[in-house]
Design an enzyme around this catalytic site. Structure first.
Site, PDB file in Angstrom:
ATOM      1  N   HIS A   1      52.559  19.376 -56.916  1.00 39.95           N
ATOM      2  CA  HIS A   1      53.349  19.129 -55.700  1.00 39.95           C
ATOM      3  C   HIS A   1      54.136  20.373 -55.296  1.00 39.95           C
ATOM      4  O   HIS A   1      54.279  20.669 -54.107  1.00 39.95           O
ATOM      5  CB  HIS A   1      54.323  17.959 -55.916  1.00 39.95           C
TER       6      HIS A   1
ATOM      7  N   ARG B   1      59.280  -8.577 -41.629  1.00 37.54           N
ATOM      8  CA  ARG B   1      59.633  -8.748 -43.045  1.00 37.54           C
ATOM      9  C   ARG B   1      58.408  -8.819 -43.963  1.00 37.54           C
ATOM     10  O   ARG B   1      58.478  -9.343 -45.060  1.00 37.54           O
ATOM     11  CB  ARG B   1      60.500  -9.986 -43.260  1.00 37.54           C
TER      12      ARG B   1
ATOM     13  N   ASN C   1      50.516  10.700 -62.669  1.00 37.99           N
ATOM     14  CA  ASN C   1      51.093  11.909 -62.069  1.00 37.99           C
ATOM     15  C   ASN C   1      50.667  13.178 -62.795  1.00 37.99           C
ATOM     16  O   ASN C   1      51.191  14.262 -62.509  1.00 37.99           O
ATOM     17  CB  ASN C   1      52.626  11.828 -62.077  1.00 37.99           C
TER      18      ASN C   1
ATOM     19  N   HIS D   1      50.596  16.590 -61.159  1.00 34.88           N
ATOM     20  CA  HIS D   1      51.303  16.462 -59.888  1.00 34.88           C
ATOM     21  C   HIS D   1      52.687  17.098 -59.876  1.00 34.88           C
ATOM     22  O   HIS D   1      53.205  17.405 -58.811  1.00 34.88           O
ATOM     23  CB  HIS D   1      51.415  14.993 -59.473  1.00 34.88           C
TER      24      HIS D   1
ATOM     25  N   LYS E   1      51.346   1.506 -53.701  1.00 38.12           N
ATOM     26  CA  LYS E   1      52.454   2.390 -53.306  1.00 38.12           C
ATOM     27  C   LYS E   1      52.268   2.747 -51.841  1.00 38.12           C
ATOM     28  O   LYS E   1      51.226   3.271 -51.456  1.00 38.12           O
ATOM     29  CB  LYS E   1      52.433   3.684 -54.133  1.00 38.12           C
TER      30      LYS E   1
ATOM     31  N   LYS F   1      42.444   3.197 -62.469  1.00 38.61           N
ATOM     32  CA  LYS F   1      43.747   3.145 -61.805  1.00 38.61           C
ATOM     33  C   LYS F   1      44.309   1.726 -61.822  1.00 38.61           C
ATOM     34  O   LYS F   1      45.503   1.517 -62.089  1.00 38.61           O
ATOM     35  CB  LYS F   1      43.683   3.679 -60.374  1.00 38.61           C
TER      36      LYS F   1
ATOM     37  N   ARG G   1      52.468   3.924 -65.698  1.00 37.98           N
ATOM     38  CA  ARG G   1      51.906   4.390 -64.436  1.00 37.98           C
ATOM     39  C   ARG G   1      52.178   5.869 -64.203  1.00 37.98           C
ATOM     40  O   ARG G   1      51.420   6.536 -63.500  1.00 37.98           O
ATOM     41  CB  ARG G   1      52.482   3.551 -63.290  1.00 37.98           C
TER      42      ARG G   1
ATOM     43  N   HIS H   1      45.900  18.433 -50.906  1.00 39.96           N
ATOM     44  CA  HIS H   1      46.585  17.805 -52.039  1.00 39.96           C
ATOM     45  C   HIS H   1      45.740  17.908 -53.319  1.00 39.96           C
ATOM     46  O   HIS H   1      46.230  18.342 -54.356  1.00 39.96           O
ATOM     47  CB  HIS H   1      46.898  16.345 -51.708  1.00 39.96           C
TER      48      HIS H   1
ATOM     49  N   GLU I   1      41.017  14.076 -58.145  1.00 39.11           N
ATOM     50  CA  GLU I   1      41.703  12.877 -58.649  1.00 39.11           C
ATOM     51  C   GLU I   1      40.780  12.071 -59.578  1.00 39.11           C
ATOM     52  O   GLU I   1      41.251  11.443 -60.522  1.00 39.11           O
ATOM     53  CB  GLU I   1      42.203  12.006 -57.492  1.00 39.11           C
TER      54      GLU I   1
ATOM     55  N   GLU J   1      56.219   1.422 -62.140  1.00 39.63           N
ATOM     56  CA  GLU J   1      56.477   2.709 -62.791  1.00 39.63           C
ATOM     57  C   GLU J   1      57.870   2.752 -63.412  1.00 39.63           C
ATOM     58  O   GLU J   1      58.699   3.596 -63.110  1.00 39.63           O
ATOM     59  CB  GLU J   1      56.305   3.860 -61.764  1.00 39.63           C
TER      60      GLU J   1
HETATM   61  N1  LIG Z   1      49.731   5.639 -52.317  1.00 33.01           N
HETATM   62  C1  LIG Z   1      49.276   6.349 -53.321  1.00 33.01           C
HETATM   63  O1  LIG Z   1      49.230   5.895 -54.462  1.00 33.01           O
HETATM   64  C2  LIG Z   1      48.774   7.733 -53.052  1.00 33.01           C
HETATM   65  C3  LIG Z   1      48.034   8.405 -54.026  1.00 33.01           C
HETATM   66  C4  LIG Z   1      47.543   9.668 -53.735  1.00 33.01           C
HETATM   67  C5  LIG Z   1      47.777  10.231 -52.486  1.00 33.01           C
HETATM   68  N2  LIG Z   1      48.514   9.565 -51.564  1.00 33.01           N
HETATM   69  C6  LIG Z   1      48.786  10.136 -50.238  1.00 33.01           C
HETATM   70  O2  LIG Z   1      47.538  10.300 -49.581  1.00 33.01           O
HETATM   71  C7  LIG Z   1      47.659  11.339 -48.609  1.00 33.01           C
HETATM   72  C8  LIG Z   1      46.456  12.227 -48.698  1.00 33.01           C
HETATM   73  O3  LIG Z   1      45.306  11.459 -48.435  1.00 33.01           O
HETATM   74  P1  LIG Z   1      43.961  12.126 -47.907  1.00 33.01           P
HETATM   75  O4  LIG Z   1      43.609  13.274 -48.752  1.00 33.01           O
HETATM   76  O5  LIG Z   1      42.985  11.030 -47.742  1.00 33.01           O
HETATM   77  O6  LIG Z   1      44.432  12.759 -46.516  1.00 33.01           O
HETATM   78  P2  LIG Z   1      44.253  12.324 -44.986  1.00 33.01           P
HETATM   79  O7  LIG Z   1      44.453  10.894 -44.786  1.00 33.01           O
HETATM   80  O8  LIG Z   1      45.096  13.262 -44.205  1.00 33.01           O
HETATM   81  O9  LIG Z   1      42.707  12.675 -44.719  1.00 33.01           O
HETATM   82  C9  LIG Z   1      42.283  14.020 -44.798  1.00 33.01           C
HETATM   83  C10 LIG Z   1      41.607  14.460 -43.493  1.00 33.01           C
HETATM   84  O10 LIG Z   1      40.317  13.894 -43.405  1.00 33.01           O
HETATM   85  C11 LIG Z   1      40.172  13.206 -42.156  1.00 33.01           C
HETATM   86  N3  LIG Z   1      39.254  12.117 -42.433  1.00 33.01           N
HETATM   87  C12 LIG Z   1      39.520  10.998 -43.131  1.00 33.01           C
HETATM   88  N4  LIG Z   1      38.406  10.279 -43.309  1.00 33.01           N
HETATM   89  C13 LIG Z   1      37.417  10.940 -42.688  1.00 33.01           C
HETATM   90  C14 LIG Z   1      36.021  10.697 -42.514  1.00 33.01           C
HETATM   91  N5  LIG Z   1      35.415   9.628 -43.066  1.00 33.01           N
HETATM   92  N6  LIG Z   1      35.300  11.590 -41.792  1.00 33.01           N
HETATM   93  C15 LIG Z   1      35.894  12.696 -41.287  1.00 33.01           C
HETATM   94  N7  LIG Z   1      37.191  12.985 -41.425  1.00 33.01           N
HETATM   95  C16 LIG Z   1      37.934  12.118 -42.116  1.00 33.01           C
HETATM   96  C17 LIG Z   1      41.561  12.824 -41.777  1.00 33.01           C
HETATM   97  O11 LIG Z   1      41.677  12.608 -40.397  1.00 33.01           O
HETATM   98  C18 LIG Z   1      42.352  14.041 -42.226  1.00 33.01           C
HETATM   99  O12 LIG Z   1      42.254  15.066 -41.301  1.00 33.01           O
HETATM  100  C19 LIG Z   1      48.967  12.058 -48.914  1.00 33.01           C
HETATM  101  O13 LIG Z   1      49.920  11.718 -47.934  1.00 33.01           O
HETATM  102  C20 LIG Z   1      49.373  11.502 -50.268  1.00 33.01           C
HETATM  103  O14 LIG Z   1      50.768  11.471 -50.437  1.00 33.01           O
HETATM  104  C21 LIG Z   1      49.005   8.329 -51.830  1.00 33.01           C
HETATM  105 ZN   LIG Z   2      47.359  12.861 -56.127  1.00 32.47          ZN
END
Ligand SMILES: NC(=O)c1ccc[n+]([C@@H]2O[C@H](COP(=O)([O-])OP(=O)(O)OC[C@H]3O[C@@H](n4cnc5c(N)ncnc54)[C@H](O)[C@@H]3O)[C@@H](O)[C@H]2O)c1
Ligand SMILES: [Zn+2]
Length: 334
Positions: free
Chosen positions: A222, A86, A215, A218, A108, A192, A211, A237, A150, A202
């Site tokens: 997306h 929980r 986006n 996006h 989030k 942020k 908030r 992304h 970003e 949001e």
């Molecule tokens: N919660 C939120 O507010 C929010 C905001 C934006 C994005 N997101 C989410 O974040 C995700 C994308 O995040 P991301 O771009 O970090 O992707 P990711 O976590 O997949 O990382 C990208 C790649 O880099 C590799 N990697 C990570 N750190 C590394 C390092 N230090 N050295 C070598 N390789 C490394 C990972 O293994 C992966 O292959 C999406 O799922 C998206 O929906 C969430």
């Molecule tokens: Zn984003």
């Protein structure tokens, strides 16, 4: 204290042992879990597997989780933390630039469904976000650029000075200069946190868009990202967001409320950050049709679309997916 350290198959082998040792030196009992790298791990199946493993390892209500990875590991771990026993506390150790400037802040959490990205999730704030810039040393260049998209977005929607700084130092940032990245990470997190602090959940009623302004780029981004997953070379992304920001700038100008120079300004800086600009190739009916399944619709079927009236200032307006398609498809009737 008992800690569950969660990472992925790329980051774990690179940085897991160092982090684990540091925690154990301070007296923590650490159980380590690794999920396959990539968006594929943001699934309910993986949630069930990891929760089961946590329980078997003896983690309970007084335990805490630690996310060591990019946005995937962060979103996933935050979600598990919000429902395991929980709810247990968690901390973020973001290892991608995108996670350091964006996903680790704001609370989030979530995973994807076959029906779409981030369709199951919670708001669950981390107790701590620890962005260690030295972790970025192993990050592939393309991932660094994706994170810079970003950062640029934060400047565009909320801080013209940040935009100017990144514009002036684009090549330095792209090369991974630690001092500059440190400044950009802190700056982005401040923006942020301020935007999220005013509108954590949001809510649609927030007067300036709240908030939802985060986006920007996006809605169409997306759609492009999802369409690209079916191609041989899927977009990151952040790359899709770069294209989405170009599209949003065009829509804002077409609506007569957005800065008419924004698209040109973005076109000038994006390539220098290593980001794509070939928007027109993606403006086809099959891609724009995906906009309507975006979850950020309001009740009437309209979308809350973010427009930038001038650099550093933004708000949301209501547009339908049909109107967007009309404005963006080539050969449209005006
Ligand atoms: N919660 C939120 O507010 C929010 C905001 C934006 C994005 N997101 C989410 O974040 C995700 C994308 O995040 P991301 O771009 O970090 O992707 P990711 O976590 O997949 O990382 C990208 C790649 O880099 C590799 N990697 C990570 N750190 C590394 C390092 N230090 N050295 C070598 N390789 C490394 C990972 O293994 C992966 O292959 C999406 O799922 C998206 O929906 C969430
Ligand atoms: Zn984003």
């Amino acid at each position: 204290v008992r800690l569950g350290l969660i990472s992925d198959t790329n980051v774990g082998p690179l940085h897991g042992a160092r982090v684990r040792a540091a925690l154990e030196r301070r007296g923590a009992t650490v159980s380590y879990f690794e999920v396959p790298a990539g968006e594929i791990s943001k699934s309910l199946g993986t949630v069930a597997e990891v929760a089961e493993a946590l329980a078997h390892a003896g983690l309970g209500r007084r335990s805490a989780l630690l996310a060591l990875g990019g946005g995937v590991v962060g979103d996933f771990t935050g979600f598990v933390a919000s429902i395991f026993m929980r709810g247990v506390p968690y901390a973020q150790l973001p290892t991608t630039l995108l996670a350091q400037v964006d996903s680790s802040v704001g609370g989030k959490t979530g995973v994807d469904l076959p029906a779409g990205k981030n369709l199951v999730g919670t708001f669950w704030q981390p107790r701590l976000v620890y962005a260690d810039l030295s972790l970025l040393a192993t990050l592939p260049a393309r991932e660094l650029s994706a994170g810079l998209a970003e950062v640029l977005k934060h400047g565009v929607i909320a801080d013209a000075e940040l935009f100017a700084r990144l514009d002036a130092q684009a090549e330095v940032a792209r090369a991974g200069d630690a001092a500059l990245l440190g400044e950009l990470v802190a700056w982005s997190c401040r923006i942020k946190a301020a935007v999220v602090g005013d509108d954590e959940r949001e809510t649609v009623e927030a007067p300036d868009g709240g908030r939802a302004r985060l986006n920007f780029g996006h809605t169409i981004g997306h759609a492009i990202e999802a369409a690209s997953l079916e191609r041989a070379q899927p977009l990151k992304h952040g790359e899709a967001v770069a294209l989405g920001m170009l599209a949003a700038a065009r829509v804002g100008a077409e609506l007569g409320v957005g800065d008419p120079w924004l698209e040109a300004q973005l076109l000038a800086v994006l390539p220098r950050l290593g980001l794509p600009t070939e928007l027109d190739a993606w403006l086809v009916p099959e891609v724009l049709a995906r906009v309507s399944v975006d979850k950020k619709r309001t009740a009437g079927g309209a979308l809350r679309f973010v427009v930038v009236d001038r650099l550093g200032s933004s708000r949301t307006v209501s547009v339908t997916a049909g109107e967007l398609a009309e404005m963006l498809l080539p050969g449209r009737i005006k």
